[in-house]
Design an enzyme around this catalytic site. Structure first.
Site, PDB file in Angstrom:
ATOM      1  N   CYS A 108      54.055 -26.768 -20.194  1.00 18.89           N
ATOM      2  CA  CYS A 108      54.686 -25.669 -19.459  1.00 18.89           C
ATOM      3  C   CYS A 108      55.033 -26.083 -18.031  1.00 18.89           C
ATOM      4  O   CYS A 108      54.150 -26.178 -17.174  1.00 18.89           O
ATOM      5  CB  CYS A 108      53.738 -24.468 -19.457  1.00 18.89           C
ATOM      6  SG  CYS A 108      54.297 -23.116 -18.414  1.00 18.89           S
TER       7      CYS A 108
ATOM      8  N   CYS B  90      54.285 -23.447 -15.337  1.00 18.55           N
ATOM      9  CA  CYS B  90      52.858 -23.321 -14.989  1.00 18.55           C
ATOM     10  C   CYS B  90      52.398 -24.506 -14.130  1.00 18.55           C
ATOM     11  O   CYS B  90      51.674 -24.317 -13.161  1.00 18.55           O
ATOM     12  CB  CYS B  90      51.986 -23.280 -16.243  1.00 18.55           C
ATOM     13  SG  CYS B  90      52.661 -22.324 -17.599  1.00 18.55           S
ATOM     14  N   ASP B  91      52.791 -25.699 -14.501  1.00 19.75           N
ATOM     15  CA  ASP B  91      52.187 -26.895 -13.895  1.00 19.75           C
ATOM     16  C   ASP B  91      53.134 -27.751 -13.062  1.00 19.75           C
ATOM     17  O   ASP B  91      52.688 -28.679 -12.391  1.00 19.75           O
ATOM     18  CB  ASP B  91      51.612 -27.791 -15.016  1.00 19.75           C
ATOM     19  CG  ASP B  91      50.632 -27.029 -15.895  1.00 19.75           C
ATOM     20  OD1 ASP B  91      49.864 -26.216 -15.349  1.00 19.75           O
ATOM     21  OD2 ASP B  91      50.644 -27.229 -17.126  1.00 19.75           O
TER      22      ASP B  91
END
Ligand code: NAP
Length: 305
Positions: free
Chosen positions: A131, A134-135
């Site tokens: 993701c 997200c990261d």
């Protein structure tokens, strides 16, 4: 009966099903093992959901969640483990309790497909991610590889480039599955491509330091230094509950339904990505609505269809 319709999975399909169930006068509940929102939460931006020219996935799903909460009870952090069909209803066994409902709509979606190569599991969360939203931020100013050639992979590559990563896409063929417009945008923004290549191993010490790549056309191997690997090679259906209940699945594990979301088992319906197909947010919403209308009939309520 505390609830008449149980919806398993709080993504686009589940929230849409909840809105249609609640607005038709059914007591509905949505179970989600996480906080709801589904995989759309990971989309940096959604640009093909009517009414929103461009909206981050998180924002769109927060809006849907808020909307659905007006019409159904939300049970987040409660995982449905099993459903057992009885003559007069369905028993729903969750991580927290047991419920008896009139109909169940499975909107369990999909999960990220794994590369299944050495180092993938070992470095998960230490350079391997599924993701970018997200990261991605942790890799600002560093080199990352995105593996895959579909829409998701190219959107992630563009997003990572945008936040200041040096991005290389590794794709197993010489043409993308992604839309041409995305490919053009990625190229314009300076995303690099390595074609006809597969990742054989992810290497590093504490964290990821590189990937070993093989060219499938000429068999040549090379090591590319990267600090992060974003795996974006598609999805697999989350079908455990369906499988256990004896619901018919297709050869890829997606739930087989008719036009109204009916499965092979009475009182059990399915909608959204877990049923396969083109897997768009807008189609998931439509399927959720249809399954909900069909489920109303089963619990003895009127439905406009
Ligand atoms: P996808 O379209 O299934 O693409 C998966 C990609 O990963 C393909 O390029 C595939 O290669 C590659 N791949 C699969 N297994 C692999 C493996 N073991 N090793 C290396 N590469 C592998 O998946 P997605 O991009 O996640 O999209 C899922 C669905 O959501 C699609 O229907 C997509 O259109 C939709 N989606 C739409 C949008 C949008 O409309 N804006 C955004 C995101 C997703 P091959 O091409 O060689 O098969």
């Amino acid at each position: 009966m505390e609830y008449e319709i149980a919806i398993v999975g709080g993504g686009a399909a589940g929230f849409s099903a909840a809105i249609y169930a609640g607005r038709s006068g059914a007591k509905a509940v949505v179970f989600d093992k996480g906080m709801g929102g589904g995989l759309t939460m990971e989309a940096p931006k959604v640009e093909n959901y009517p009414g929103f020219k461009s909206i981050p996935g998180v924002e769109l799903m927060e809006k849907m969640k808020e909307h659905a909460s007006e019409y159904a009870e939300m049970k987040f952090g409660e995982e449905v483990k099993e459903i057992k069909v009885k003559e007069d209803g369905v028993e729903v066994l969750t991580s927290k309790g047991k419920y008896f409902v009139g109909a169940v709509i499975l909107c369990t979606g999909t999960e990220h497909r794994k590369l299944n190569v050495k180092g993938e599991e070992e470095f998960a969360g230490r350079g391997v991610s599924y993701c970018a939203t997200c990261d991605g931020f942790f890799f600002k100013g560093r080199k990352v590889a995105v593996v895959g050639g579909g829409n998701s992979a190219i959107i992630e590559a563009i997003y990572l480039k945008q936040i200041g990563c040096d991005v290389v896409v590794i794709h197993r063929r010489d043409e993308l599955r992604a839309e041409k417009a995305l490919e053009n945008e990625a190229k314009e923004k300076g995303v690099e491509f390595i074609w006809n290549s597969i990742v054989e191993e992810i290497i590093g010490k504490e964290t990821v330091e590189g990937i070993k790549v093989k060219n499938v056309k000429n068999g040549k191997r090379k090591t590319i230094k990267v600090d992060g690997v974003f795996v974006s090679i598609g999805e697999e259906p989350q079908n455990e509950v369906a499988k256990k209940a004896g619901i018919k699945l297709d050869e890829n594990g997606y739930i087989v339904t008719d036009e109204m979301g009916r499965t092979n088992i009475a009182r059990i319906f399915a909608a959204g990505d877990v049923t396969g197909g083109i897997r768009q947010i807008v189609t998931a919403c439509a399927q959720g609505a249809k399954a909900s209308l069909a489920a109303l009939k089963v619990i003895g309520k009127r439905s406009p269809y």
